[in-house]
Write a protein that holds these residues in place. Structure first.
Motif, mmCIF file in Angstrom:
data_model
loop_
_atom_site.group_PDB
_atom_site.id
_atom_site.type_symbol
_atom_site.label_atom_id
_atom_site.label_comp_id
_atom_site.label_asym_id
_atom_site.label_seq_id
_atom_site.Cartn_x
_atom_site.Cartn_y
_atom_site.Cartn_z
ATOM 1 N N GLU A 154 31.474 34.280 88.809
ATOM 2 C CA GLU A 154 31.836 35.511 88.092
ATOM 3 C C GLU A 154 30.590 36.294 87.677
ATOM 4 O O GLU A 154 30.541 37.522 87.809
ATOM 5 C CB GLU A 154 32.672 35.169 86.862
ATOM 6 C CG GLU A 154 34.085 34.699 87.164
ATOM 7 C CD GLU A 154 34.903 34.541 85.899
ATOM 8 O OE1 GLU A 154 35.163 35.556 85.229
ATOM 9 O OE2 GLU A 154 35.261 33.398 85.567
ATOM 10 N N VAL A 155 29.590 35.587 87.172
ATOM 11 C CA VAL A 155 28.339 36.239 86.794
ATOM 12 C C VAL A 155 27.692 36.868 88.019
ATOM 13 O O VAL A 155 27.222 38.017 87.988
ATOM 14 C CB VAL A 155 27.389 35.240 86.113
ATOM 15 C CG1 VAL A 155 26.000 35.852 85.933
ATOM 16 C CG2 VAL A 155 27.942 34.793 84.760
ATOM 17 N N GLY A 156 27.675 36.141 89.126
ATOM 18 C CA GLY A 156 27.081 36.653 90.351
ATOM 19 C C GLY A 156 27.783 37.895 90.869
ATOM 20 O O GLY A 156 27.139 38.822 91.383
ATOM 21 N N ALA A 157 29.109 37.937 90.741
ATOM 22 C CA ALA A 157 29.858 39.107 91.185
ATOM 23 C C ALA A 157 29.525 40.321 90.320
ATOM 24 O O ALA A 157 29.414 41.450 90.824
ATOM 25 C CB ALA A 157 31.354 38.810 91.144
ATOM 26 N N ILE A 158 29.357 40.093 89.015
ATOM 27 C CA ILE A 158 29.009 41.188 88.102
ATOM 28 C C ILE A 158 27.616 41.725 88.407
ATOM 29 O O ILE A 158 27.400 42.937 88.532
ATOM 30 C CB ILE A 158 29.098 40.709 86.642
ATOM 31 C CG1 ILE A 158 30.570 40.553 86.232
ATOM 32 C CG2 ILE A 158 28.384 41.668 85.688
ATOM 33 C CD1 ILE A 158 30.760 39.880 84.894
ATOM 34 N N THR A 159 26.638 40.823 88.524
ATOM 35 C CA THR A 159 25.262 41.276 88.741
ATOM 36 C C THR A 159 25.096 41.918 90.109
ATOM 37 O O THR A 159 24.287 42.846 90.275
ATOM 38 C CB THR A 159 24.262 40.121 88.579
ATOM 39 O OG1 THR A 159 24.489 39.133 89.591
ATOM 40 C CG2 THR A 159 24.384 39.481 87.199
ATOM 41 N N ALA A 160 25.852 41.460 91.098
ATOM 42 C CA ALA A 160 25.742 42.020 92.448
ATOM 43 C C ALA A 160 26.094 43.503 92.471
ATOM 44 O O ALA A 160 25.553 44.268 93.287
ATOM 45 C CB ALA A 160 26.642 41.247 93.413
ATOM 46 N N ARG A 161 26.986 43.928 91.575
ATOM 47 C CA ARG A 161 27.343 45.348 91.515
ATOM 48 C C ARG A 161 26.146 46.208 91.109
ATOM 49 O O ARG A 161 26.124 47.415 91.355
ATOM 50 C CB ARG A 161 28.492 45.553 90.527
ATOM 51 C CG ARG A 161 29.791 44.882 90.938
ATOM 52 C CD ARG A 161 30.982 45.493 90.228
ATOM 53 N NE ARG A 161 30.945 45.297 88.791
ATOM 54 C CZ ARG A 161 31.576 44.309 88.146
ATOM 55 N NH1 ARG A 161 32.278 43.416 88.832
ATOM 56 N NH2 ARG A 161 31.516 44.220 86.831
ATOM 57 N N HIS A 162 25.142 45.574 90.490
ATOM 58 C CA HIS A 162 23.929 46.282 90.081
ATOM 59 C C HIS A 162 22.779 46.025 91.055
ATOM 60 O O HIS A 162 21.646 46.438 90.789
ATOM 61 C CB HIS A 162 23.517 45.839 88.677
ATOM 62 C CG HIS A 162 24.523 46.183 87.615
ATOM 63 N ND1 HIS A 162 24.535 47.399 86.974
ATOM 64 C CD2 HIS A 162 25.563 45.461 87.103
ATOM 65 C CE1 HIS A 162 25.521 47.412 86.087
ATOM 66 N NE2 HIS A 162 26.162 46.260 86.150
#
Length: 319
Positions: free
Chosen positions: A167-175
């Motif tokens: 979940e953290v990786g999916a959030i940061t990937a958007r940035h």
């Protein structure tokens, strides 16, 4: 990412290097934190001045007092912080994210929401600075009920963390920011088995790897062998030397990090095979610089210069 030869790398530092009270003319860690809070610009200018003297150009942000909130308090905005760095020929390339490591129960909804919100804020900050890596610690091992050892790191322990990291990786990937798991001594991501297990269970499209050579040594691992097994996942590395495996029977408590320091050494004075490590990174097309990590160095300028000189001499000619 653009491939850069390791013969002419940029040199970076994790800002935990500047956490020694001795460097600040103080006696306790709490005094360093108080200084950063009361005079954030003085704190940051002192750190950046020291980095300039040591000819360090890349920075990994870390937890308080060298974190995002402290930098913003010092300079007023992310843009102003970026300009301060650029004026000194420096840039932030990564940040150490301790929110998962510090959490008591990652399955608790409020804790989970807090971690995800903090990851969003940190990733947005890094993206504005042009940084691309969020180095992420995982929780520490827990003492067993009898106090005679540590609870096992089982699948029941690992799977909720894997889902959270995704979940953290999916959030940061958007940035445009990649999560990289960091090998912290006495954490659930420490020994060769831990590393293999988490990297097997995490999706490489969302989760990368930040091997810390010193901590891998403390966990009984060979940084070069681990790098060969997982080199396609490496986006950042922490370059730290150590004497050998941590074999003491200890409880994991607030003092565990201080106990680790007795095992760490200046580069070249421990057991890490730096030529083999650099060669393996180069063969993998690693594009990062040499991120030197010195835990709370009393004289960071001198120690960073010594480390940089060692690597420049030792790694000359390795491509």
């Amino acid at each position: 990412m653009t491939i850069s030869p390791l013969t002419t790398p940029n040199y970076g530092v994790d800002l935990i290097t500047f956490f020694s009270p001795t460097f600040w003319g103080l006696s306790r860690d709490e005094e360093v934190a108080a200084l950063a809070q009361s005079a954030p610009k003085r704190f940051w200018n002192t750190v950046l001045d020291a980095l300039q003297k040591a000819e360090i150009t890349e920075i990994e942000m870390t937890f308080s007092p060298a974190d995002r909130e402290s930098a913003l308090a010092a300079y007023g905005s992310t843009g102003a912080f970026a300009r301060e760095l650029a004026d000194r020929g420096m840039r932030v390339v990564s940040s150490y994210f301790s929110s998962i490591e510090d959490a008591d129960d990652v399955a608790h909804p409020a804790t989970r929401e807090k971690i995800l919100n903090e990851a969003e804020a940190e990733a947005a900050f890094l993206a504005e600075l042009g940084a691309t890596v969020l180095v992420t610690g995982l929780p520490m091992r827990r003492n067993n009920a009898t106090g005679t050892g540590l609870d096992p790191v089982s699948l029941a322990t690992v799977l909720p963390l894997v889902e959270l990291v995704h979940e953290v990786g999916a959030i940061t990937a958007r940035h445009g920011v990649t999560v990289a798991l960091h090998t912290e001594s006495h954490s659930v991501f420490w020994t060769p088995r831990d590393i293999d297990l988490f990297l097997l269970l995490t999706d490489p499209f969302l989760v990368s790897f930040c091997p810390d050579t010193g901590h891998i040594v403390l966990g009984g691992g060979d940084p070069v062998a681990i790098l060969h097994r997982h080199r396609e996942r490496v986006v950042m590395a922490h370059w730290k030397d150590a004497t050998g495996p941590f074999t003491e029977k200890v409880n994991v408590d607030a003092g565990i990090f201080a106990r680790h320091r007795d095992y760490f050494r200046a580069a070249g004075q421990g057991v890490v095979d730096w030529c083999a490590f650099a060669q393996a990174l180069a063969e993998a097309g690693y594009s990062g610089g040499i991120m030197i990590e010195l835990d709370a160095a009393p004289d960071p300028v001198a120690e960073l210069i010594t480390a940089r000189n060692f690597f420049e001499k030792t790694l000359a000619g390795i491509v």
